[in-house]
Design an enzyme around this catalytic site. Structure first.
Site, short mmCIF file in Angstrom:
data_model
loop_
_atom_site.label_atom_id
_atom_site.label_comp_id
_atom_site.label_asym_id
_atom_site.label_seq_id
_atom_site.Cartn_x
_atom_site.Cartn_y
_atom_site.Cartn_z
N GLY A 15 0.78 -1.22 0.00
CA GLY A 15 0.00 0.00 0.00
C GLY A 15 0.82 1.28 0.00
O GLY A 15 0.30 2.34 0.34
N ASN A 110 -4.22 1.80 -14.08
CA ASN A 110 -3.26 0.87 -13.48
C ASN A 110 -1.86 1.47 -13.61
O ASN A 110 -1.58 2.21 -14.55
CB ASN A 110 -3.30 -0.48 -14.20
CG ASN A 110 -2.35 -1.48 -13.60
OD1 ASN A 110 -2.23 -1.59 -12.37
ND2 ASN A 110 -1.65 -2.23 -14.43
N HIS A 112 2.11 0.13 -13.85
CA HIS A 112 2.92 -1.08 -14.03
C HIS A 112 4.39 -0.67 -13.93
O HIS A 112 4.80 0.32 -14.54
CB HIS A 112 2.62 -1.71 -15.40
CG HIS A 112 3.38 -2.98 -15.60
ND1 HIS A 112 3.07 -4.14 -14.93
CD2 HIS A 112 4.46 -3.25 -16.36
CE1 HIS A 112 3.93 -5.08 -15.28
NE2 HIS A 112 4.77 -4.56 -16.16
N ASP A 153 -2.52 -5.41 -18.37
CA ASP A 153 -1.56 -4.39 -18.84
C ASP A 153 -1.73 -3.99 -20.31
O ASP A 153 -0.74 -3.70 -20.99
CB ASP A 153 -0.11 -4.92 -18.65
CG ASP A 153 0.18 -5.27 -17.19
OD1 ASP A 153 -0.37 -4.62 -16.31
OD2 ASP A 153 0.96 -6.22 -16.96
N GLU A 182 7.33 6.23 -10.01
CA GLU A 182 5.89 5.91 -9.88
C GLU A 182 5.20 6.93 -8.98
O GLU A 182 4.06 7.35 -9.24
CB GLU A 182 5.70 4.52 -9.27
CG GLU A 182 6.13 3.38 -10.16
CD GLU A 182 5.79 2.02 -9.53
OE1 GLU A 182 4.72 1.87 -8.92
OE2 GLU A 182 6.62 1.10 -9.66
C1 GAR Z 1 4.36 -0.97 -7.43
O1 GAR Z 1 5.70 -0.97 -7.84
C2 GAR Z 1 3.46 -1.21 -8.63
O2 GAR Z 1 3.93 -0.62 -9.81
C3 GAR Z 1 3.50 -2.70 -8.75
O3 GAR Z 1 3.47 -3.17 -7.43
C4 GAR Z 1 4.05 -2.21 -6.56
C5 GAR Z 1 3.06 -1.91 -5.47
O4 GAR Z 1 3.63 -1.48 -4.30
N1 GAR Z 1 2.40 -3.16 -9.54
C6 GAR Z 1 2.45 -4.22 -10.33
O5 GAR Z 1 3.42 -4.93 -10.42
C7 GAR Z 1 1.17 -4.51 -11.10
N2 GAR Z 1 1.45 -5.34 -12.24
P1 GAR Z 1 2.69 -1.14 -3.04
O6 GAR Z 1 1.81 -2.35 -2.79
O7 GAR Z 1 3.61 -0.91 -1.89
O8 GAR Z 1 1.86 0.06 -3.39
#
Ligand code: GAR
Length: 215
Positions: A15, A110, A112, A153, A182
Site C-alpha cells: 500500500g 493501473n 505497471h 496491462d 511511480e
Molecule cells: C508498485 O511498484 C506497482 O507498480 C506494482 O506493485 C508495486 C506496489 O507497491 N504493480 C504491479 O506490479 C502490477 N502489475 P505497493 O503495494 O507498496 O503500493
C-alpha cells in the site's frame, strides 16, 4: 482547483502507492479523495494504511476465486464499488485481473513497474518484473500508467517515465529507482483525469490543453 474525483483504490500488498496518493491529497497536489479501498488479500498492509486514514476498507480474497477467469472475483469487487460514488478506480499494486464492465469503461487506471509493452502481462508483477528486466539485460526500464481494460496491462497508455538500468542493479535497487518515478507519475495521471484533460481515442490517450483560469 478541479472538482475532487472520488477514487476507489484496489490493492494487494504494502500500500505504498495508496499512501503516496493520500499524501498528495493532503498536500493539495491532487484534487481527489479516496472513498473506498479493496484488497485482494486479508493480510495486505495496505488495508492497515486505509483504516488508519479512516477510509472504508474491504477484502475480496482472490484465493477464494481461483480459476474463475476473474468473473466472480470481479463481480464481488463491482458489488462493493456500487455502494460508493466512484469516479475513477485506481489499481495500486493490484496483482490480479479485474473486469470492471461497461460502467467504468475508461475509468480504471493501473500502474505497471516497467515500460509497457515490455515485461508485462500475466505473471509480471512486483519483483518478477524487475528480475525479468535484469535477466534480459535491457538498459532502460521505467513505469507506465495506463487505462485498464479487461486484459492484463493492455489498455491505452497515459504516461510513462524511464529510468536507467545499472550494471550492479538488483531487483531491489531497480524497484526503488522505478518506484521513485511511480510516486510522481501516478498522481500526475490522476490529476489529469480530475481536470478532465485525458481523451481516449482507440489505443491512444491525448492530453487536452489546460483550461485558462476562470474558464
Ligand atoms: C508498485 O511498484 C506497482 O507498480 C506494482 O506493485 C508495486 C506496489 O507497491 N504493480 C504491479 O506490479 C502490477 N502489475 P505497493 O503495494 O507498496 O503500493
Amino acid at each position: 482547483m478541479a472538482k475532487p474525483v472520488n477514487l476507489a483504490v484496489l490493492l494487494s500488498g504494502g500500500g505504498r502507492t495508496l499512501e503516496n496518493i493520500l499524501d498528495c491529497i493532503r498536500e493539495k497536489k491532487l484534487d481527489a479523495r479516496v472513498v473506498v479501498v479493496i484488497s485482494s488479500r486479508e493480510d495486505a498492509y495496505g488495508l492497515v494504511r486505509a483504516k488508519r486514514a479512516g477510509i472504508d476498507a474491504h477484502c475480496v480474497p482472490h484465493k477464494l476465486y481461483q480459476g474463475d477467469d476473474a468473473g466472480k472475483f470481479s463481480e464481488e469487487i463491482n458489488k462493493i464499488l456500487s455502494l460508493y460514488p466512484v469516479d475513477l478506480i485506481v489499481m495500486a499494486g493490484f496483482m490480479h485481473l479485474f473486469k470492471s464492465g461497461e460502467k467504468y469503461k475508461g475509468k480504471v487506471m493501473n500502474i505497471h513497474p516497467a515500460l509497457i509493452p515490455s515485461f508485462c502481462g500475466k505473471g509480471y508483477y512486483g519483483h518478477h518484473v524487475h528480475r525479468a528486466v535484469l535477466d534480459y539485460g535491457v538498459k532502460i526500464s521505467g513505469c507506465t500508467v495506463h487505462f485498464a481494460d479487461n486484459a492484463y496491462d493492455r489498455g491505452p497508455i497515459i504516461l510513462q517515465a524511464a529510468v536507467p538500468v545499472k550494471d550492479d542493479d538488483t531487483p531491489d535497487t531497480l524497484a526503488a529507482r522505478v518506484f521513485a518515478e511511480e510516486g510522481k507519475l501516478y498522481p500526475r495521471a490522476i490529476q489529469l483525469f480530475a481536470e478532465g484533460r485525458l481523451a481516449i481515442k482507440g489505443r491512444k490517450v491525448y492530453l487536452k490543453p489546460e483550461k485558462a483560469p476562470g474558464k
